[in-house]
Design a protein around this motif. Sequence first.
Motif, short mmCIF file in Angstrom:
data_model
loop_
_atom_site.label_atom_id
_atom_site.label_comp_id
_atom_site.label_asym_id
_atom_site.label_seq_id
_atom_site.Cartn_x
_atom_site.Cartn_y
_atom_site.Cartn_z
N ALA A 154 0.83 -1.21 0.00
CA ALA A 154 0.00 0.00 0.00
C ALA A 154 0.86 1.26 0.00
N ALA A 155 1.98 1.22 0.75
CA ALA A 155 2.86 2.38 0.82
C ALA A 155 3.55 2.63 -0.51
N ALA A 156 3.86 1.56 -1.26
CA ALA A 156 4.49 1.73 -2.56
C ALA A 156 3.60 2.49 -3.53
N GLU A 157 2.29 2.37 -3.32
CA GLU A 157 1.32 3.03 -4.21
C GLU A 157 0.67 4.25 -3.58
N ALA A 158 1.03 4.54 -2.30
CA ALA A 158 0.31 5.56 -1.54
C ALA A 158 -1.19 5.29 -1.66
N LEU A 159 -1.53 4.01 -1.51
CA LEU A 159 -2.93 3.57 -1.63
C LEU A 159 -3.61 3.73 -0.28
N CYS A 160 -4.31 4.81 -0.10
CA CYS A 160 -4.88 5.12 1.20
C CYS A 160 -6.14 4.33 1.49
N HIS A 161 -6.92 4.04 0.46
CA HIS A 161 -8.22 3.37 0.65
C HIS A 161 -8.26 2.09 -0.18
#
Length: 484
Positions: free
Chosen positions: A252-259
């Motif tokens: 998730a952090a690699a994509e800055a995927l917050c949701h």
Amino acid sequence: MDVLELARWQFGITTVYHFLMVPLTIGLSLLVAAMQTAWVRTGNERYYKMTKFWGKLLLINFAMGVVTGIVQEFQFGMAWSAYSRFVGDVFGAPLAMEGLVAFFVESTFLGLWIFGWDKLPKKVHLACAWAFSLATMASAYFILAANSWMQHPVGIVLEDGRPRLTSIWAVLTNNTTLAAFPHTIAGAFAVAATFLVGIGAWHLWKKSDEEGVWRSSLKLGTWVGVVAFAVLAISGDVQGKLMFQQQPMKMAAAEALCHTEEPAAFSIFAIGDVRRPDCENVKSITVPALLSFLANNDFTSEVKGIQDLVPMYQEKYGTNYPVDERLGELSGKPIDYVPALPVTYWGFRLMIGFGAISAGLGLVMLWLTRGGRVPRGKWFPITALAGIATPFLANSFGWIFTEMGRQPFVVVPNPSGVDGVWMFTAQAVSNSAPGEILTSLIALTLTYGALACVEVYLIRKYVRGGVAGVIPAKTDDGALAFAY
């Protein structure tokens, strides 16, 4: 800054610097062995000259790598003694194997190769080159096995609050290791390949003697670089799928995927402040459903976002750090399970971007020098030499992402492994005074800076000297003297 922050800066600076030497040594050692093999089989003097020239640069880089690498293991006791006590029963095994098996073989046969040119039979001398080069790969494997255990602990039981090794085979065949090894070796070949391309193109532009040496070096580097990039893409895909299973927060952090998204889109470029884990005011250019495929090999999978992962981590590993004076200002404070998003998001993209640029530059250089052509503009050597930096940067950003993406853990919990085998980075640091760590940080940084100047000076000297700078004068009977 407190002890933890100083220790992390120290380890980060020394590790990134050391890893500038490692991939060049691994990749170049195997290419030099291949050059010598071509000389022994064909008797073509061009391959002999290539072996001598690139071998000299290899030796300079190897020497600097050894000097800077020694400090890495010392730091486990200097700045990370709590970590060493926790993982020592496991971590020591692959590191001992690296030192006693791989590095011993590496050093022994490198010495025989250096001093055996005019003393050993050709084929025996060639075998020394291959023994040395293959030992560098074995050395990398054992170190990656140790690092991969930190990312995915296996082969252990928990006794008295510490992991105890039960299967070294499980550690050495950890699926994280098996994915990381080809990725790392391909990265090493990409570094060595671009090194050959850049220096070879520069010498062609200068119209240096031994044009055949530089054209052959450029062609070898180009094709090795293209193959390396293809292996990097395939092995990187395997690593991404393992990361989805083993470290979902890093994914998730690699994509800055917050949701959470189902399917999840891959972000090519983000506009806005990615530091906030709620992603307010962030707009991304995305490829629909691609992240789902990268995570789970289909275009419909759900990929959990940071906002949904944080409560899961809190439920499993706690909401607050233990109350312990050794944790300093973090004692009893809430645990931040979200890595530094600007570092992970942009580090991941810079890794991919610089890797692609290095492969592309190799193909461009091959095209520009086809059929004996060499562009005469000053942009050509500048581009060729600047391109050498691209795979180094890709490797560095890749490791920064890998290590910082696992925070706040230094030993990441295995979702399907033994409960309790994990450790927060804040718990791993030594009980030292900030001044002690700061002093060693400054001393090591200055020392490494001086060593960098020495290496750049030596590499520059021998690159500018070309083949003539590493081939000794001919003897009275006209034969080449096979000695360094």
